[in-house]
Design an enzyme around this catalytic site. Structure first.
Site, PDB file in Angstrom:
ATOM      1  N   GLY A   1       0.802  -1.225   0.000  1.00  0.00           N
ATOM      2  CA  GLY A   1       0.000   0.000   0.000  1.00  0.00           C
ATOM      3  C   GLY A   1       0.828   1.264   0.000  1.00  0.00           C
ATOM      4  N   VAL A   2       1.884   1.309   0.810  1.00  0.00           N
ATOM      5  CA  VAL A   2       2.713   2.516   0.892  1.00  0.00           C
ATOM      6  C   VAL A   2       3.514   2.707  -0.384  1.00  0.00           C
ATOM      7  CG1 VAL A   2       4.625   3.635   2.115  1.00  0.00           C
ATOM      8  CG2 VAL A   2       2.862   2.419   3.402  1.00  0.00           C
TER       9      VAL A   2
ATOM     10  N   LEU B   1       4.467  12.401  10.382  1.00  0.00           N
ATOM     11  CA  LEU B   1       4.696  13.397  11.430  1.00  0.00           C
ATOM     12  C   LEU B   1       6.189  13.704  11.567  1.00  0.00           C
ATOM     13  CD1 LEU B   1       2.303  12.090  14.251  1.00  0.00           C
ATOM     14  CD2 LEU B   1       1.924  14.018  12.711  1.00  0.00           C
TER      15      LEU B   1
ATOM     16  N   GLY C   1     -10.876  -1.558   9.869  1.00  0.00           N
ATOM     17  CA  GLY C   1      -9.600  -1.609   9.166  1.00  0.00           C
ATOM     18  C   GLY C   1      -8.457  -0.966   9.924  1.00  0.00           C
TER      19      GLY C   1
ATOM     20  N   GLU D   1      -4.290  -4.940  11.973  1.00  0.00           N
ATOM     21  CA  GLU D   1      -3.833  -5.926  11.001  1.00  0.00           C
ATOM     22  C   GLU D   1      -4.914  -7.004  10.883  1.00  0.00           C
ATOM     23  OE1 GLU D   1      -1.115  -5.758   9.172  1.00  0.00           O
ATOM     24  OE2 GLU D   1      -0.487  -3.871  10.103  1.00  0.00           O
TER      25      GLU D   1
ATOM     26  N   ASP E   1       5.239  -3.762  17.286  1.00  0.00           N
ATOM     27  CA  ASP E   1       5.387  -2.647  16.343  1.00  0.00           C
ATOM     28  C   ASP E   1       5.781  -1.371  17.088  1.00  0.00           C
ATOM     29  OD1 ASP E   1       5.041  -1.515  13.588  1.00  0.00           O
ATOM     30  OD2 ASP E   1       3.526  -0.322  14.615  1.00  0.00           O
TER      31      ASP E   1
ATOM     32  N   LYS F   1       9.418   1.000  17.024  1.00  0.00           N
ATOM     33  CA  LYS F   1       9.475   2.460  16.963  1.00  0.00           C
ATOM     34  C   LYS F   1      10.238   3.028  18.158  1.00  0.00           C
ATOM     35  CE  LYS F   1       5.051   2.614  14.504  1.00  0.00           C
ATOM     36  NZ  LYS F   1       3.621   2.975  14.569  1.00  0.00           N
TER      37      LYS F   1
END
Length: 382
Positions: free
Chosen positions: A13-14, A170, A221, A224, A235, A239
């Site tokens: 998608g990205v 961001l 949505g 995941e 995740d 980060k």
């Protein structure tokens, strides 16, 4: 006209959204005197490349067709007969990526963009760095690999950008780098860096059962396909590691204390997804509700946060003040509070959409353009 040759790894998608952004921004970039010249695109199994990477590029029509092919679930191999391109598969395409980098090494240079979610790109990226390639990352895994690989990746800090690895578009990474460069030491970072978990924790405040909120988030949505990928906290931990390493912490992913929102016996290798959604999640409701009531009795609310201090780097549920930026968080936004010498009493707060293909791809595009000074001019594409 400044020409930036670009090779994209990752057609999810990205990656597809980035290609759409590149095409739609052509008039803007032309006015800015910049041309993004896409010379190759890879997915997990194959690569398409333009035969002459020194002077040619994929036409926009081809890039849009590529996006359609990948959106339909087809392989890049299906593009073999569309336009002028070469197709490489298996180990051959990894070698071709390095060949492209080597070919452009002494001329214009190359921007190698990783929008995949793979840990298998790390060695390839390190090899490209040795060829003085510029690297732009949306993929968190290269920066959360072992310190040995991390040190290789950042050995030329001017040539790497990774704003979209934390907080999508961001300005998190750039803000932290600017504070560090200005001599303003950061001593504490606390933030909600998962849109999914931010939504879940703010919704359960109102009394909705944890299981109901997670299932609603899945239907919207926000999670995941298997919500445990979000609820595990890994995740957020990646980060947190990226931010901690920026601050100079020499730690590995295993050094971070991570609180999962479900027990080991409900893991994906033990419990089928349907069982987890129907039976596992509801069994967690009472424990979460007790924590909410305990926080409320202290005048606080619960948030799933990363916390980085001098001797701590951890991820999990914490009580935060209702009137803080984190306490006021609603929905799927990301919020980061940064405490430094200059921002010791009132933190510097960064807030906004921290997920989504559009936002993340826009951050990647901005990173590519931020590297423009490292590329030479060309008149062939003006």
């Amino acid at each position: 006209m400044l020409s930036i040759p670009l090779l994209l790894m990752g057609c999810g998608g990205v990656g597809r959204q980035l290609l759409h952004h590149i095409v739609s921004c052509r008039p803007l970039h032309y006015r800015q005197g910049v041309r993004l010249r896409v010379v190759g695109v890879c997915d997990s199994k194959s690569m398409v490349a333009i035969p002459d990477v020194l002077t040619s590029e994929f036409h926009d029509e081809f890039l849009l067709q590529l996006c359609k092919v990948k959106s339909s679930g087809s392989s890049l191999k299906d593009l073999a007969n569309i336009g002028e391109c070469q197709v490489f598969s298996g180990e051959e395409f990894g070698r071709r990526v390095i060949d492209v980098a080597a070919s452009l090494h002494k001329s214009s240079g190359l921007a190698l963009v990783d929008c995949s979610a793979s840990s298998e790109t790390v060695a390839l990226l390190c090899e490209a760095v040795n060829l003085d390639c510029c690297v732009v990352l949306a993929n968190k895994k290269p920066l959360t690999a072992s310190l040995e690989y991390y040190d290789k990746l950042i050995s030329q800090p001017r040539r790497i950008r990774h704003e979209s690895t934390v907080g999508a578009g961001l300005p998190v990474i750039s803000t932290i780098n600017r504070l560090i460069s200005s001599g303003d030491p950061i001593f504490r970072i606390i933030g909600s860096l998962s849109g999914t978990l931010g939504y879940v924790m703010s919704e359960v405040e109102g009394g909705r059962p944890f299981s109901q909120v997670v299932n609603a988030a899945k239907s919207l949505g926000f999670t995941e396909p298997d919500p445990r990928d979000d609820l595990s906290g890994m995740d957020v931990a990646r980060k947190a590691l990226i931010l901690a390493r920026l601050l100079g912490h020499r730690i590995e992913l295993d050094n971070i204390k991570v609180e999962s929102l479900y027990p080991v016996e409900m893991g994906s290798d033990v419990m089928p997804l349907e069982d987890f959604l129907v039976h596992g999640l509801p069994s967690l409701d009472k424990d979460i509700q007790k924590k909410i009531e305990s926080a409320s009795s202290n005048g606080n609310v619960l948030r799933y946060v990363c916390l980085i201090e001098e001797s701590r780097c951890e991820v999990g549920i914490q009580e935060v003040a209702k009137d803080s930026a984190l306490g006021r968080l609603k929905g799927s936004d990301n919020v980061l509070e940064i405490y430094s010498r200059c921002y010791s009493k009132q933190p510097l707060v960064i807030q906004g959409a921290g997920a989504g293909n559009d936002t993340t791809a826009a951050g990647v595009l901005a990173d590519i353009l931020d590297l423009r000074d490292l590329f030479g001019h060309s008149t062939s594409l003006c």
